[in-house]
Design a protein around this motif. Structure first.
Motif, mmCIF file in Angstrom:
data_model
loop_
_atom_site.group_PDB
_atom_site.id
_atom_site.type_symbol
_atom_site.label_atom_id
_atom_site.label_comp_id
_atom_site.label_asym_id
_atom_site.label_seq_id
_atom_site.Cartn_x
_atom_site.Cartn_y
_atom_site.Cartn_z
ATOM 1 N N LEU A 1 6.541 -0.592 -3.761
ATOM 2 C CA LEU A 1 5.754 -1.169 -2.677
ATOM 3 C C LEU A 1 6.575 -1.138 -1.395
ATOM 4 N N THR A 60 -2.853 2.065 -7.236
ATOM 5 C CA THR A 60 -2.696 0.768 -6.596
ATOM 6 C C THR A 60 -3.901 -0.085 -6.957
ATOM 7 N N ASP A 61 -3.755 -1.389 -6.742
ATOM 8 C CA ASP A 61 -4.874 -2.271 -7.094
ATOM 9 C C ASP A 61 -6.006 -2.163 -6.080
ATOM 10 N N ASP A 64 7.492 3.110 -9.038
ATOM 11 C CA ASP A 64 6.440 3.091 -8.029
ATOM 12 C C ASP A 64 6.748 1.922 -7.111
ATOM 13 N N ASP A 83 -1.415 7.060 -1.205
ATOM 14 C CA ASP A 83 -0.789 6.281 -0.136
ATOM 15 C C ASP A 83 0.200 7.079 0.713
ATOM 16 N N THR A 96 2.005 1.977 -1.779
ATOM 17 C CA THR A 96 2.775 2.249 -2.997
ATOM 18 C C THR A 96 3.045 3.745 -3.081
#
Lengths: 90, 229
Positions: B115, B207-208, B113, B215, B136
């Motif tokens: 970024l 994702t956080d 995954d 995304d 991400t």
């Protein structure tokens, strides 16, 4: 059959992970004195008849435009195979 | 919008790309590499996979396949064209984008995954993101290391052609952390990671920011037919 041999190599400045992996494997097997291996490609192009200069020029263009990617590779050789060099003579 | 997704022998993400196009609110049109007909589509996706077994070089044979004559002409006329992974490799092999994709520096196939930073949100495919937004999306390839000649790198810098850059981890040794490019006009975009695998709630990488795997969706919701030259 007339044969033209075209050889393509990664450009010197391009990292060659395949060559590096082969180099590392040879070292693990105990072969000494091998500083590095770079891996390229050899194309054997079979022709219907002996190539004319025009046909060789066409093959050089094919080599530069398609068989190699000039961003990462160099065409290092385009030549008519010597007698006995073709695959059907091996 | 009608968005064509081209399938080549060995393509494997064409169905996911078609699905992403539908999730983005558009009609997906399946196109075949051996045809010379774009069926009047408004935009094109070249999906991921291993076209022609990646023989010769990844994307090289596909870039010479029949439909690419029409794809190149459409791209040069300004049609939005998105190349994902193997599709990005085809776009460089077809000279629609500069540089080349080569074997990862690790020698390994990498799946993670990833970024990414969106550096250009003024292309036909990236207007759904904000500038410098970090997203991400999944990455999976063996030959994703971007390289270019000194002249091409200068062109990429001078014309601001980097659309996506890797963040935190450079997974493959790409020059300048380049993950994706646009052409100068902004209609042709290519990237190695896979936005089409992050378009459905709960199925893409989390994702956080709790967007939960979505995304990649903005790439398919906001496709611009006309972009400012």
């Amino acid at each position: 059959m007339p044969l033209v041999i075209i050889e393509v190599m990664p450009k010197p400045e391009i990292l060659d992970p395949q060559g590096k992996a082969i180099t590392a494997s040879l070292a693990r097997k105990g072969h000494e004195g091998i500083a590095g291996v770079r891996m390229g490609k050899r194309f054997e192009i079979e022709l219907d008849e002996q190539p004319t200069e025009a046909k060789l020029a066409e093959l050089r263009t094919i080599a530069e435009d398609m068989l190699a990617n000039s961003v990462i590779e160099d065409v290092v050789d385009v030549r008519v195979a010597e007698h006995g060099e073709s695959w059907d003579a091996r | 919008m009608r968005i064509g997704v081209v399938t080549f022998p060995g393509t494997l993400d064409d169905r996911d790309a078609q699905r992403a196009v539908r999730f983005g609110g558009h009609e997906a049109v399946a196109l075949w590499h051996g045809e010379h007909d774009l069926q009047g589509v408004d935009a094109l996706v070249l999906p991921g996979g291993f076209s022609y077994g990646d023989y010769l070089r990844s994307g090289a044979i596909a870039a010479n396949s029949p439909i690419m004559t029409e794809v190149v002409a459409a791209a040069e006329a300004g049609m939005p064209v998105l190349g994902i992974c193997n599709g990005f490799q085809m776009l460089t092999e077809a000279r629609l984008l500069p540089g080349a994709l080569t074997r990862n520096d690790s020698g390994l196939f990498v799946r993670r995954d990833q970024l990414l930073k969106v550096e250009r949100n003024d292309t036909a495919w990236t207007s759904g993101y904000s500038t410098d937004e970090v997203i991400t999306i999944p990455l999976k390839n063996g030959e994703g290391r971007f390289v270019a000649t000194a002249d091409q790198l200068k062109q990429i810098e001078d014309e601001n052609l980097v659309a996506f850059r890797y963040v935190d981890v450079n997974p493959n040794g790409s020059t300048d952390d380049i993950a994706g490019l646009t052409n100068a006009r902004g209609n042709v975009v290519g990237l190695m990671p896979h936005p089409e695998h992050a378009v459905e709630l709960g199925f893409g990488p989390s994702t956080d920011r709790l967007r939960d795997g979505l995304d990649g969706l903005p790439m398919f919701t906001k496709v611009l037919e006309q972009i400012a030259a």
